[in-house]
Design an enzyme around this catalytic site. Structure first.
Site, PDB file in Angstrom:
ATOM      1  N   GLY A  36       0.811  -1.219   0.000  1.00 36.47           N
ATOM      2  CA  GLY A  36       0.000   0.000   0.000  1.00 36.47           C
ATOM      3  C   GLY A  36       0.847   1.273   0.000  1.00 36.47           C
ATOM      4  O   GLY A  36       1.892   1.354  -0.655  1.00 36.47           O
ATOM      5  N   SER A 162      -6.873   9.993   8.664  1.00 34.58           N
ATOM      6  CA  SER A 162      -7.941   9.837   7.667  1.00 34.58           C
ATOM      7  C   SER A 162      -8.794  11.097   7.610  1.00 34.58           C
ATOM      8  O   SER A 162      -9.131  11.688   8.640  1.00 34.58           O
ATOM      9  CB  SER A 162      -8.811   8.643   8.040  1.00 34.58           C
ATOM     10  OG  SER A 162      -9.969   8.643   7.233  1.00 34.58           O
ATOM     11  N   TYR A 176     -12.393   2.587  14.177  1.00 36.37           N
ATOM     12  CA  TYR A 176     -11.403   3.221  13.295  1.00 36.37           C
ATOM     13  C   TYR A 176     -11.300   4.722  13.566  1.00 36.37           C
ATOM     14  O   TYR A 176     -10.215   5.259  13.777  1.00 36.37           O
ATOM     15  CB  TYR A 176     -11.791   2.966  11.839  1.00 36.37           C
ATOM     16  CG  TYR A 176     -10.788   3.492  10.818  1.00 36.37           C
ATOM     17  CD1 TYR A 176      -9.482   2.996  10.772  1.00 36.37           C
ATOM     18  CD2 TYR A 176     -11.149   4.475   9.892  1.00 36.37           C
ATOM     19  CE1 TYR A 176      -8.565   3.466   9.832  1.00 36.37           C
ATOM     20  CE2 TYR A 176     -10.239   4.948   8.953  1.00 36.37           C
ATOM     21  CZ  TYR A 176      -8.947   4.445   8.927  1.00 36.37           C
ATOM     22  OH  TYR A 176      -8.043   4.917   7.992  1.00 36.37           O
TER      23      TYR A 176
HETATM   24  N1  LIG Z   1      -6.552   3.373   1.841  1.00 33.18           N
HETATM   25  C1  LIG Z   1      -7.277   4.417   2.203  1.00 33.18           C
HETATM   26  O1  LIG Z   1      -8.302   4.762   1.580  1.00 33.18           O
HETATM   27  C2  LIG Z   1      -6.854   5.245   3.387  1.00 33.18           C
HETATM   28  C3  LIG Z   1      -7.533   6.442   3.623  1.00 33.18           C
HETATM   29  C4  LIG Z   1      -7.166   7.208   4.728  1.00 33.18           C
HETATM   30  C5  LIG Z   1      -6.143   6.795   5.555  1.00 33.18           C
HETATM   31  N2  LIG Z   1      -5.486   5.612   5.298  1.00 33.18           N
HETATM   32  C6  LIG Z   1      -4.411   5.209   6.206  1.00 33.18           C
HETATM   33  O2  LIG Z   1      -3.243   4.974   5.463  1.00 33.18           O
HETATM   34  C7  LIG Z   1      -2.412   4.053   6.166  1.00 33.18           C
HETATM   35  C8  LIG Z   1      -1.884   3.000   5.203  1.00 33.18           C
HETATM   36  O3  LIG Z   1      -3.007   2.286   4.715  1.00 33.18           O
HETATM   37  P1  LIG Z   1      -3.025   1.515   3.313  1.00 33.18           P
HETATM   38  O4  LIG Z   1      -4.237   1.954   2.610  1.00 33.18           O
HETATM   39  O5  LIG Z   1      -1.706   1.597   2.637  1.00 33.18           O
HETATM   40  O6  LIG Z   1      -3.315   0.036   3.848  1.00 33.18           O
HETATM   41  P2  LIG Z   1      -2.719  -1.390   3.488  1.00 33.18           P
HETATM   42  O7  LIG Z   1      -2.418  -1.488   2.048  1.00 33.18           O
HETATM   43  O8  LIG Z   1      -3.637  -2.367   4.107  1.00 33.18           O
HETATM   44  O9  LIG Z   1      -1.311  -1.386   4.277  1.00 33.18           O
HETATM   45  C9  LIG Z   1      -1.302  -1.378   5.682  1.00 33.18           C
HETATM   46  C10 LIG Z   1       0.139  -1.526   6.152  1.00 33.18           C
HETATM   47  O10 LIG Z   1       0.125  -1.595   7.588  1.00 33.18           O
HETATM   48  C11 LIG Z   1       0.795  -2.795   8.000  1.00 33.18           C
HETATM   49  N3  LIG Z   1       0.159  -3.364   9.187  1.00 33.18           N
HETATM   50  C12 LIG Z   1      -1.144  -3.711   9.321  1.00 33.18           C
HETATM   51  N4  LIG Z   1      -1.357  -4.274  10.531  1.00 33.18           N
HETATM   52  C13 LIG Z   1      -0.159  -4.260  11.165  1.00 33.18           C
HETATM   53  C14 LIG Z   1       0.290  -4.704  12.438  1.00 33.18           C
HETATM   54  N5  LIG Z   1      -0.567  -5.275  13.312  1.00 33.18           N
HETATM   55  N6  LIG Z   1       1.584  -4.547  12.768  1.00 33.18           N
HETATM   56  C15 LIG Z   1       2.447  -3.988  11.893  1.00 33.18           C
HETATM   57  N7  LIG Z   1       2.099  -3.540  10.682  1.00 33.18           N
HETATM   58  C16 LIG Z   1       0.820  -3.678  10.320  1.00 33.18           C
HETATM   59  C17 LIG Z   1       0.611  -3.749   6.816  1.00 33.18           C
HETATM   60  O11 LIG Z   1       1.646  -4.714   6.779  1.00 33.18           O
HETATM   61  P3  LIG Z   1       1.518  -6.223   7.304  1.00 33.18           P
HETATM   62  O12 LIG Z   1       0.149  -6.721   6.965  1.00 33.18           O
HETATM   63  O13 LIG Z   1       2.630  -6.902   6.589  1.00 33.18           O
HETATM   64  O14 LIG Z   1       1.762  -6.135   8.775  1.00 33.18           O
HETATM   65  C18 LIG Z   1       0.780  -2.807   5.632  1.00 33.18           C
HETATM   66  O15 LIG Z   1       2.140  -2.602   5.363  1.00 33.18           O
HETATM   67  C19 LIG Z   1      -3.271   3.497   7.312  1.00 33.18           C
HETATM   68  O16 LIG Z   1      -2.890   4.107   8.524  1.00 33.18           O
HETATM   69  C20 LIG Z   1      -4.674   3.906   6.928  1.00 33.18           C
HETATM   70  O17 LIG Z   1      -5.517   4.076   8.064  1.00 33.18           O
HETATM   71  C21 LIG Z   1      -5.808   4.843   4.238  1.00 33.18           C
END
Ligand SMILES: NC(=O)c1ccc[n+]([C@@H]2O[C@H](COP(=O)([O-])OP(=O)(O)OC[C@H]3O[C@@H](n4cnc5c(N)ncnc54)[C@H](OP(=O)(O)O)[C@@H]3O)[C@@H](O)[C@H]2O)c1
Length: 273
Positions: A36, A162, A176
């Site tokens: 991501g 977010s 969340y």
């Molecule tokens: N996507 C959206 O629309 C969006 C919008 C607003 C904010 N965000 C924020 O952006 C950030 C990144 O999200 P993303 O969309 O890139 O999500 P993603 O693709 O699901 O990636 C999440 C990352 O966090 C790691 N992670 C998850 N659980 C973990 C744990 N228990 N311990 C250590 N690492 C962990 C995952 O790696 P592993 O699974 O390998 O641990 C992965 O590298 C998040 O904080 C999310 O809340 C996302």
């Protein structure tokens, strides 16, 4: 659709020369680097010649990013850890302080999204513990542990929050939103307290990004959104400019309006959802 995306999701691409000027030879810690937004940020910073410390649970992805960085002549280390595991995190914080005496940028980006109504959560307190531990507590733990290392460089902590926290709380998102909003409040408080030794806190109020996290929702999958690379560019852009936060232009207009009409929105949530 492309026009709408261009208007709602303008790009914040930074040229490589500017990236290198700000990141070359700097130590950068990224949580959630295995996929991501965090993964794309790591790739961008490898190109910018930064030294990286990468964190997530998936070890294979971290190893391959570190190999890519090492092959390109950068220093890179990783830790495969579940950031919700309190005792593992405590030991990791002790180790990290010794491993990284200097840190220029800490990107706290690992996150977990959960949509579940409270009426379906009566026997699911663990949902709230897990979400808070990852989205809030790991931010606090790493920011405190790395204070001496950040202080020595007058470093920056960038939190991936977010945009949804800027609007009236929607049903189903209590775990969340509460965790993200707790982190926002903590960042704003820490910004005042850390100012005396030059460490800055920055919050990215990120809108929708197409990643594994958001694409589980079939409605979100079809909506215009940033790509993970575009969102990573926003984090890098926020890290190197003078602003304390990022939000898209339309949130500056719509969030105050939403709060002004929040009684109507809450009525809608109570009666129509
Ligand atoms: N996507 C959206 O629309 C969006 C919008 C607003 C904010 N965000 C924020 O952006 C950030 C990144 O999200 P993303 O969309 O890139 O999500 P993603 O693709 O699901 O990636 C999440 C990352 O966090 C790691 N992670 C998850 N659980 C973990 C744990 N228990 N311990 C250590 N690492 C962990 C995952 O790696 P592993 O699974 O390998 O641990 C992965 O590298 C998040 O904080 C999310 O809340 C996302």
């Amino acid at each position: 659709m492309d026009l709408l995306k261009g208007i709602l999701y303008p790009k914040h691409t930074i040229d490589l020369t500017t990236l290198k000027r700000n990141f070359e030879g700097k130590w950068v810690v990224i949580t959630g680097a295995s996929r991501g937004i965090g993964y794309e940020l790591a790739k961008t910073l490898i190109a910018a010649k930064a030294n990286l410390f990468l964190i997530s649970r998936s070890e294979d992805e971290l190893i391959s990013l570190c190999e890519e960085a090492n092959n390109a002549g950068r220093k890179a280390m990783y830790k495969a850890i579940d950031l919700r595991d309190r005792s593992a995190l405590e030991q990791f914080c002790v180790d990290l302080k010794q491993q990284l005496p200097e840190v220029d940028y800490l990107f706290v980006n690992a996150g977990k999204s959960i949509h579940r109504k409270l009426t379906d959560s009566f026997d699911r307190l663990h949902d709230f513990d897990r979400t808070m531990d990852l989205n809030f507590r790991s931010l606090v733990a790493l920011s405190l542990a790395l204070q001496p290392s950040l202080k020595s460089t007058k470093g920056k902590i960038i939190y991936t929050s977010s945009i949804s926290t800027l609007y009236p709380s929607a049903p189903g998102w209590s775990a969340y939103h509460a965790s993200k909003e707790a982190a926002n409040v903590w960042c704003r408080t820490a910004d005042a307290e850390f100012a005396s030794f030059g460490v800055k806190m920055k919050i990215a109020y990120m809108p929708l990004v197409h990643t594994a996290m958001s694409d589980v929702n079939s409605v979100y999958k079809k909506m215009p959104a940033y790509s993970a690379k575009e969102a990573a560019d926003i984090l890098a852009y926020l890290a190197i400019n003078r602003r304390r936060s990022y939000m898209p232009w339309w949130a500056r207009i719509s969030a105050p309006i939403a709060y002004f009409i929040s009684p109507i929105i809450r009525f809608f949530y109570r009666h129509l959802i």
